[in-house]
Design an enzyme around this catalytic site. Sequence first.
Site, PDB file in Angstrom:
ATOM      1  N   HIS A 322       0.774  -1.246   0.000  1.00 35.82           N
ATOM      2  CA  HIS A 322       0.000   0.000   0.000  1.00 35.82           C
ATOM      3  C   HIS A 322       0.806   1.298   0.000  1.00 35.82           C
ATOM      4  O   HIS A 322       0.248   2.376  -0.249  1.00 35.82           O
ATOM      5  CB  HIS A 322      -0.955  -0.007   1.197  1.00 35.82           C
ATOM      6  CG  HIS A 322      -2.317   0.536   0.895  1.00 35.82           C
ATOM      7  ND1 HIS A 322      -2.523   1.646   0.099  1.00 35.82           N
ATOM      8  CD2 HIS A 322      -3.543   0.117   1.259  1.00 35.82           C
ATOM      9  CE1 HIS A 322      -3.818   1.889   0.017  1.00 35.82           C
ATOM     10  NE2 HIS A 322      -4.465   0.977   0.696  1.00 35.82           N
ATOM     11  N   SER A 438     -12.205   5.408   3.777  1.00 36.64           N
ATOM     12  CA  SER A 438     -11.229   6.103   2.943  1.00 36.64           C
ATOM     13  C   SER A 438     -11.908   6.692   1.707  1.00 36.64           C
ATOM     14  O   SER A 438     -12.862   6.128   1.175  1.00 36.64           O
ATOM     15  CB  SER A 438     -10.088   5.169   2.543  1.00 36.64           C
ATOM     16  OG  SER A 438     -10.615   4.082   1.838  1.00 36.64           O
TER      17      SER A 438
END
Length: 608
Positions: A322, A438
């Site tokens: 990520h 998110s």
Amino acid sequence: RLPVPKLEDTIMRYLNAQKPLLNDDQFRKTEKLAHAFEKGIGRELHEQLVAQDNQNKHTSYITGPWFDMYLKAREPVVLNFNAFMSFNPDPKSEYNNQLIRATNMTVSAIRFMKTFRAGYLEPEVFHLNPEKSDTEIFKKIIRFVPSSVSWFGAYMVNAYPLDMSQYFRLFNSTRLPKPNKDELYTDEKAKHLLVLRNGNFYVFDVIDRDGNMLKPSEIQAHLKYILSDNSPAPAFPLGYLTSENRDTWALLRKTLLENGNEEALQKVDSAMFCLSLDDFPVKDFVHLSHTMLHGDAANRWYDKSFNLIITKDGTAGINFEHSWGDGVAVLRFQNEVFKDSTKTPAISPQSQPASVDSSRAVQKLEFKLNDALKAGITKAKQKFDATVESLSLNLIQFQEGGKELLKQKKVSPDAVAQLAFQMAFLRQYDQTVATYESCSTAAFKHGRTETIRPASVHTKKCSEAFVKELSKHSTEELQNLIVECSKYHGRLTKEAAMGQGFDRHLFSLRYLALAKGLALPDFYQDQAYARLNHNIISTSTLVSPAVQLGGFGPVVSDGFGVGYQVQDDWIGCNVSAYPARNGEEFLRCIYKSLEDIFNVLKGKKISS
């Protein structure tokens, strides 16, 4: 450019997010600290951040701190940071064969890479009014407008070009473990693919000397050769090291290099991507989630920008690291690879592999291991197995409605899903806790993500009405409460997408204070600040024609990781948890909450 929000807006939004989590006394204390911060040290830090941002117009204020946050984290990347998205099966069932799908997806991935590097990949654009802007005529016109002003032409028709600066790290990239802070490494000159099977490592070139892709039949031949190799699994599988604590792995990597493995590691790090071929079929969705989220570490290299995983029955998925980028870049790649490999597959079930000498083209990597490395691998395996053993993954599919019905009732589908999570947690644990959703800020140069804070005074009031005070409210009152939640959530989502959340701003001010060697301001030492950033419910959503389901691990040991999708006529939820929480029960409560919300919206009376 990503705007730096006004400090007073950030403090106001922060306090709004704290309100449902605190009692009156706690809130007064937090409010006092927040206003003191806003007038004092916070104001100074904010002005410094704005000045710094004005001097760095080539990037965004979050870029440096965000890379640092990821790369300085010392926890293992697997389960803590890496996420997965699994592909839908190929609509033509005979193409869901491991060799055929691996060949077709590898070819499509290389086509994507070559298109991107040649500058021919269609830009990522968010169309607010697709009838006007998502048309051939608009694309033709905009092509001839100089790039310095073309974005303005796009804005005129409500089309917003999105940032694609992360895309180059999709390929030939790896996160290298280093003491204290890892490094991202990319070598665009490398022409080979890394294939893992049964814990063994293989590489072969997929691009020739002239920069052309190998014939699909040759790629098929090499993959067939790897799939039929009978080498035993290594006694000490190297892949486990990438599941270790980053400082531990950094030391072991140094030992690996000193032990004569430099060339082999260089091949792993610079490979175009990692193709992991698993030797078993997928049993069900839970097994699929476990396989794609962590699988067997012997057959993964979690540090690669992504692992393309294909099981024995042709089920495919992506596990991605990520730090280099966010879901939007990976999703675009997945969408293109799925479309290309299913609509224009390079090989068919009837295709014959090329008659090439794969034993010469394919190199099996051998690693020299001393006792310290063997002990390191054994310990990593023990830790990994224990963590995986304690992780539960559960799924539901709510079939009684989805996006279509919710839009008919004029409520936001995302707001309803998030409300169901709040309601479920209240039903199960009788409290409202820090929740994270998110939101991409790719509409801005070097944007990353911003946080939507779905737990609000509105969701708390609505959840309490449904869970605790049902008899006191009419169906109409309950409908109004849902609408209130929807409006507020819509506002939060819009603000986050426009870079007007509060989380990244406060994070950057804290980062700046520490970078300047200042004492951490009292505001950040408030227990309420720590609690808000201990995200017990961490959520992320995606809907794509290519993706079957996605998921990630809980971000705290007493939390839930919730991957969800709201489709036209159903809602899917994938929940991960450690023993401190009961994921199965949480899903049961989510299902009950969705049922109640949908029934109320349909005007039906519900019972507790």
